[in-house]
Design a protein around this motif. Structure first.
Motif, short mmCIF file in Angstrom:
data_model
loop_
_atom_site.label_atom_id
_atom_site.label_comp_id
_atom_site.label_asym_id
_atom_site.label_seq_id
_atom_site.Cartn_x
_atom_site.Cartn_y
_atom_site.Cartn_z
N LYS A 33 7.85 19.23 24.77
CA LYS A 33 8.69 20.35 25.42
C LYS A 33 9.37 19.63 26.49
O LYS A 33 9.00 19.08 27.63
CB LYS A 33 7.60 21.41 25.98
CG LYS A 33 8.49 22.62 26.52
CD LYS A 33 7.25 23.58 27.26
CE LYS A 33 8.03 24.78 27.69
NZ LYS A 33 7.11 25.98 28.26
N LYS A 34 10.75 20.14 26.24
CA LYS A 34 11.73 20.00 27.66
C LYS A 34 11.48 20.64 28.78
O LYS A 34 11.32 21.78 28.65
CB LYS A 34 13.06 19.90 27.05
CG LYS A 34 13.59 18.50 26.35
CD LYS A 34 15.10 18.87 25.85
CE LYS A 34 16.04 17.76 26.37
NZ LYS A 34 17.17 17.94 26.14
N VAL A 35 11.30 20.10 29.66
CA VAL A 35 11.33 20.57 31.34
C VAL A 35 12.60 21.06 31.69
O VAL A 35 12.80 22.27 32.14
CB VAL A 35 10.58 20.04 32.44
CG1 VAL A 35 10.46 20.55 33.73
CG2 VAL A 35 9.09 19.50 31.64
N ASN A 36 13.41 20.31 31.48
CA ASN A 36 14.99 20.34 31.98
C ASN A 36 15.73 19.29 31.05
O ASN A 36 15.25 18.64 30.25
CB ASN A 36 15.14 20.49 33.29
CG ASN A 36 14.76 19.05 33.77
OD1 ASN A 36 14.92 17.93 33.43
ND2 ASN A 36 13.96 19.03 35.03
N GLU A 37 17.12 19.05 31.39
CA GLU A 37 17.85 18.16 30.55
C GLU A 37 17.56 16.93 31.01
O GLU A 37 17.64 16.12 29.91
CB GLU A 37 19.33 18.27 31.26
CG GLU A 37 20.00 19.62 30.85
CD GLU A 37 21.46 19.51 31.56
OE1 GLU A 37 21.97 18.55 31.55
OE2 GLU A 37 22.00 20.56 31.51
N ASN A 38 16.55 16.39 31.96
CA ASN A 38 16.35 15.32 32.10
C ASN A 38 14.76 14.81 32.10
O ASN A 38 14.50 13.60 32.12
CB ASN A 38 16.72 14.60 33.41
CG ASN A 38 18.15 14.79 33.70
OD1 ASN A 38 19.04 14.54 32.87
ND2 ASN A 38 18.63 15.21 34.91
N GLU A 39 13.98 15.94 31.93
CA GLU A 39 12.54 15.39 31.71
C GLU A 39 12.16 16.43 30.57
O GLU A 39 12.32 17.34 30.30
CB GLU A 39 11.98 16.05 32.89
CG GLU A 39 12.43 15.26 34.34
CD GLU A 39 11.56 15.51 35.43
OE1 GLU A 39 10.95 15.08 36.26
OE2 GLU A 39 11.48 17.15 35.54
N LYS A 112 4.50 12.52 31.07
CA LYS A 112 5.95 13.11 31.29
C LYS A 112 6.91 11.91 31.01
O LYS A 112 6.35 10.75 31.19
CB LYS A 112 5.78 13.40 32.79
CG LYS A 112 5.10 14.56 33.34
CD LYS A 112 5.14 14.89 34.75
CE LYS A 112 4.49 15.95 35.14
NZ LYS A 112 4.64 16.29 36.61
N LYS A 114 11.08 10.71 31.22
CA LYS A 114 12.41 10.91 31.86
C LYS A 114 13.44 10.55 31.02
O LYS A 114 13.38 9.48 30.52
CB LYS A 114 12.53 10.11 33.22
CG LYS A 114 13.90 10.55 33.97
CD LYS A 114 13.85 9.75 35.19
CE LYS A 114 15.44 10.10 36.09
NZ LYS A 114 14.87 11.03 37.09
#
Length: 149
Positions: A33-39, A112, A114
């Motif tokens: 699952k993407k947390v945001n564009e970078n993570e 996690k 990046k």
């Protein structure tokens, strides 16, 4: 007479093949699952049959085979720390002469990452050992591939 002997042989082979089933008390599921564009977070879920358990990633030397993850290096992402795990149960196991931490029923490990680009594929392996009250199976290793979109 030959037909009777053949029938007995077939029955014997069938009966022994049924009783020699391979035990696979742990089923793995993988996702991300993407947390945001970078993570993003990669999820590695073990579903464990009743009466069985697998061990934590945090087992001292001399104990059972701990659950461990390895990831194929990629230029698309970097790992952030080590895989996280929930709080395990702990008990003293005489066979190892130590306290060991383990999981029953199900456990979700999380790694996690990046991201260096928007979408990627994370590949790796998980090594684990499943035990019940009377036996431990040989360590097993499973490859996984997870799409991060």
């Amino acid at each position: 007479m030959k037909k009777v002997l053949l029938a007995i042989t077939v029955l014997f082979i069938t009966a022994t093949s049924i009783s020699a089933q391979i035990l696979e008390p742990v089923k793995w599921q993988f996702g991300a699952k993407k947390v945001n564009e970078n993570e993003a977070v990669v999820f590695m879920k073990a579903v464990i049959d009743n009466g069985w358990h697998i061990y934590s990633q945090n087992i001292e030397e001399g104990g059972p085979i701990k659950t461990s993850f390895s990831f194929v290096p990629s230029t698309d992402y970097t790992l952030v720390g080590q895989p996280a795990e929930p709080k395990p149960k702990t008990k003293h196991e005489e066979v190892f002469g130590m306290d060991v931490s383990y999981f029953e029923k199900e456990v979700v490990f999380q790694q996690k990452i990046k991201l260096k680009k928007g979408a990627t594929t994370v590949k790796g392996t998980v090594e684990f050992m499943a035990c019940d009250a009377t036996q431990c199976l040989p360590p097993d290793e499973m490859e996984f591939t997870v799409a991060v979109k």
